[in-house]
Write a protein that holds these residues in place. Structure first.
Motif, PDB file in Angstrom:
ATOM      1  N   THR A   1       8.057   7.230  14.046  1.00  0.00           N
ATOM      2  CA  THR A   1       7.219   6.193  13.447  1.00  0.00           C
ATOM      3  C   THR A   1       8.147   5.185  12.790  1.00  0.00           C
ATOM      4  OG1 THR A   1       5.477   7.797  12.983  1.00  0.00           O
ATOM      5  CG2 THR A   1       5.333   5.732  11.826  1.00  0.00           C
TER       6      THR A   1
ATOM      7  N   ASN B   1       1.046   2.560  -5.343  1.00  0.00           N
ATOM      8  CA  ASN B   1       0.132   1.516  -4.869  1.00  0.00           C
ATOM      9  C   ASN B   1      -1.062   1.388  -5.836  1.00  0.00           C
ATOM     10  OD1 ASN B   1      -1.725   3.542  -4.243  1.00  0.00           O
ATOM     11  ND2 ASN B   1      -1.092   3.661  -2.103  1.00  0.00           N
TER      12      ASN B   1
ATOM     13  N   GLY C   1      10.034   8.210   7.635  1.00  0.00           N
ATOM     14  CA  GLY C   1      10.787   7.925   6.406  1.00  0.00           C
ATOM     15  C   GLY C   1       9.856   7.372   5.331  1.00  0.00           C
ATOM     16  N   GLY C   2      10.354   6.552   4.490  1.00  0.00           N
ATOM     17  CA  GLY C   2      11.275   5.448   4.608  1.00  0.00           C
ATOM     18  C   GLY C   2      11.215   4.829   6.013  1.00  0.00           C
ATOM     19  N   GLU C   3      12.219   4.038   6.292  1.00  0.00           N
ATOM     20  CA  GLU C   3      12.316   3.485   7.648  1.00  0.00           C
ATOM     21  C   GLU C   3      13.393   4.273   8.404  1.00  0.00           C
ATOM     22  OE1 GLU C   3      10.770   1.775   9.850  1.00  0.00           O
ATOM     23  OE2 GLU C   3      12.495   2.110  11.145  1.00  0.00           O
ATOM     24  N   PRO C   4      12.986   5.102   9.359  1.00  0.00           N
ATOM     25  CA  PRO C   4      13.944   6.005  10.002  1.00  0.00           C
ATOM     26  C   PRO C   4      15.085   5.295  10.714  1.00  0.00           C
ATOM     27  CG  PRO C   4      11.805   6.064  11.116  1.00  0.00           C
ATOM     28  CD  PRO C   4      11.617   5.289   9.863  1.00  0.00           C
TER      29      PRO C   4
ATOM     30  N   ASN D   1       0.100   1.361  14.579  1.00  0.00           N
ATOM     31  CA  ASN D   1      -0.654   1.820  13.402  1.00  0.00           C
ATOM     32  C   ASN D   1      -0.996   0.637  12.506  1.00  0.00           C
ATOM     33  OD1 ASN D   1      -0.196   4.455  14.199  1.00  0.00           O
ATOM     34  ND2 ASN D   1       1.397   4.846  12.689  1.00  0.00           N
TER      35      ASN D   1
ATOM     36  N   TYR E   1       0.816  -1.222   0.000  1.00  0.00           N
ATOM     37  CA  TYR E   1       0.000   0.000   0.000  1.00  0.00           C
ATOM     38  C   TYR E   1       0.849   1.272   0.000  1.00  0.00           C
ATOM     39  CZ  TYR E   1       0.922  -0.553   5.019  1.00  0.00           C
ATOM     40  OH  TYR E   1       1.526  -0.733   6.236  1.00  0.00           O
TER      41      TYR E   1
HETATM   42  N1  SAM Z   1       8.739   2.907   7.891  1.00  0.00           N
HETATM   43  C1  SAM Z   1       8.011   3.524   8.946  1.00  0.00           C
HETATM   44  C2  SAM Z   1       6.796   2.710   9.298  1.00  0.00           C
HETATM   45  O1  SAM Z   1       6.570   1.670   8.677  1.00  0.00           O
HETATM   46  O2  SAM Z   1       6.093   3.074  10.225  1.00  0.00           O
HETATM   47  C3  SAM Z   1       7.631   4.972   8.709  1.00  0.00           C
HETATM   48  C4  SAM Z   1       7.190   5.382   7.355  1.00  0.00           C
HETATM   49  S1  SAM Z   1       5.607   4.808   6.883  1.00  0.00           S
HETATM   50  C5  SAM Z   1       5.455   5.558   5.301  1.00  0.00           C
HETATM   51  C6  SAM Z   1       4.563   5.767   7.930  1.00  0.00           C
HETATM   52  C7  SAM Z   1       3.142   5.309   8.044  1.00  0.00           C
HETATM   53  O3  SAM Z   1       2.487   5.505   6.829  1.00  0.00           O
HETATM   54  C8  SAM Z   1       2.965   3.861   8.430  1.00  0.00           C
HETATM   55  O4  SAM Z   1       2.194   3.759   9.604  1.00  0.00           O
HETATM   56  C9  SAM Z   1       2.224   3.295   7.246  1.00  0.00           C
HETATM   57  O5  SAM Z   1       1.363   2.287   7.616  1.00  0.00           O
HETATM   58  C10 SAM Z   1       1.502   4.509   6.699  1.00  0.00           C
HETATM   59  N2  SAM Z   1       1.098   4.363   5.297  1.00  0.00           N
HETATM   60  C11 SAM Z   1       1.879   4.120   4.251  1.00  0.00           C
HETATM   61  N3  SAM Z   1       1.140   4.016   3.123  1.00  0.00           N
HETATM   62  C12 SAM Z   1      -0.136   4.229   3.474  1.00  0.00           C
HETATM   63  C13 SAM Z   1      -1.368   4.243   2.759  1.00  0.00           C
HETATM   64  N4  SAM Z   1      -1.426   4.026   1.455  1.00  0.00           N
HETATM   65  N5  SAM Z   1      -2.498   4.495   3.455  1.00  0.00           N
HETATM   66  C14 SAM Z   1      -2.460   4.705   4.803  1.00  0.00           C
HETATM   67  N6  SAM Z   1      -1.325   4.707   5.507  1.00  0.00           N
HETATM   68  C15 SAM Z   1      -0.178   4.451   4.862  1.00  0.00           C
END
Ligand code: SAM
Length: 344
Positions: free
Chosen positions: A102, A203, A74-77, A165, A34
């Motif tokens: 996060t 996505n 990030g990305g993965e911080p 989350n 996603y």
């Molecule tokens: N890598 C970290 C992580 O996984 O938490 C931080 C970055 S990630 C992009 C941050 C948040 O964005 C995550 O909780 C992820 O689930 C959410 N996220 C990413 N794509 C999404 C989407 N299409 N719809 C809703 N939330 C999304």
């Protein structure tokens, strides 16, 4: 270091600048379907990444403009080496009360204690399923065991509350809603359901894949009744519901079905220093160029001020209007910065 807000900045809809999300890297060790399902992507060059000193300087400028809370993402911080030393530097800024993170938790076994010692105040962890097969299907990785160990390492390190989350996608992990509630109630985590959004272009979002807040809440109410929900602060993305038996809470980030643009006080800084005023933007303002060309704080403040004063983003409000209209909504109607670059 730095100083508390001397200016109160408002945009065209009287929204103040309060929260800064900083992407410290666009790299990620997962390939969530996603978010960023592709293995190959145009990554930011290492030289283009803001240094910790540059991030700290910009953060202290934002604090002077009214920001009191920072979220590292990030990305993965946690792929960014020595992230804890950035956190230490940020914690020295006067007027910055909250430094949050996060993460996907895959590196928390090693990092939870150093992060806590560095002064990280809060932790949000992404976890969409407790099922190994589904985890692999959603992240294209087999790290569920490491992620769960990481979550418990964070708990052992003393982080409290820990927010989990969960992005809910129809026919993918919507059957995991109650197991996730059970898990979070048992271990005293706060579960936050995020409606699946059409972030980026990578996505395969369609509105039929959204499981709405209303639908999730009805499902949960059948098992665990809750009291009425509310936001702690008007600008909080999450609406929080306390369980009637008082054993914890859940939250919803209903960006698609109940957008909250009206109260959005967030700005985002990409890992290469672009300032972005909406999660669905297609461009950002290059602050790195200003930093690296020797501009002083006063002139950077004036650039950010004039950008925020002109801010008129209401993407999620517009999306809802389009979804409810006869024309419908086309998620590809504009190219958007990928969430992995922008910082979630
Ligand atoms: N890598 C970290 C992580 O996984 O938490 C931080 C970055 S990630 C992009 C941050 C948040 O964005 C995550 O909780 C992820 O689930 C959410 N996220 C990413 N794509 C999404 C989407 N299409 N719809 C809703 N939330 C999304």
């Amino acid at each position: 270091m730095g100083g508390a807000a001397s200016v109160m900045l408002s945009d065209l809809y009287q929204r103040e600048l309060r929260d800064l999300r900083i992407s410290v890297t666009d790299r990620c060790n997962f390939r969530c379907t996603y978010c960023m399902p592709f293995d190959e992507y145009v990554w930011i060059d290492r030289d283009e990444l803001l240094s910790f000193e540059e991030i700290t300087r910009l953060t202290s400028i934002f604090v002077q403009l009214g920001v009191s809370k920072v979220r590292l993402t990030g990305g993965e911080p946690l792929l960014r080496a020595e992230l804890e030393s950035l956190i230490k530097q940020l914690r020295e800024i006067n007027g910055l009360s909250d430094v949050c993170l996060t993460t996907n938790a895959s590196r928390l076994v090693e990092k939870a204690v150093p992060l806590r010692s560095a002064g990280l105040t809060r932790l949000n962890i992404s976890l969409d399923t407790l099922d190994h097969v589904k985890f692999k299907q959603m992240t294209k990785r087999e790290d569920l065991g490491r992620v769960l160990d990481g979550i418990f390492a964070a708990k052992d390190a003393g982080f409290n509350p820990i927010k989990i989350n969960m992005v809910v996608e129809r026919d993918v992990n919507d059957d995991e809603i109650i197991p996730m509630v059970d898990f979070c109630r048992k271990h005293h985590f706060s579960l936050r359901f995020i409606e699946y959004m059409d972030v980026g272009n990578a996505n395969a979002w369609t509105s039929t894949k959204i499981v709405s807040k209303k639908e999730i809440l009805e499902k949960i109410h059948g098992v665990y009744p809750t009291q009425d929900g509310d936001r702690e602060k008007a600008s909080d993305p999450a609406i929080r519901y306390v369980f009637s038996d008082r054993r914890g809470d859940i939250g919803f980030i209903p960006s698609v079905t109940e957008p909250f643009c009206t109260n959005c006080t967030r700005v985002r800084l990409t890992a290469d220093g672009k300032l972005v005023t909406c999660l669905f933007s297609n461009d950002g303002l290059d602050l790195k160029v200003l930093l690296r060309s020797g501009e002083n704080d006063k002139s950077i403040i004036s650039v950010i001020t004039s950008l925020w004063r002109k801010r008129a983003d209401r993407y999620s409000d517009e999306r809802l209007r389009a979804l409810n209209s006869n024309e419908g909504y086309d998620p590809k109607r504009q190219k958007k910065i990928e969430m992995i670059t922008l910082g979630g």
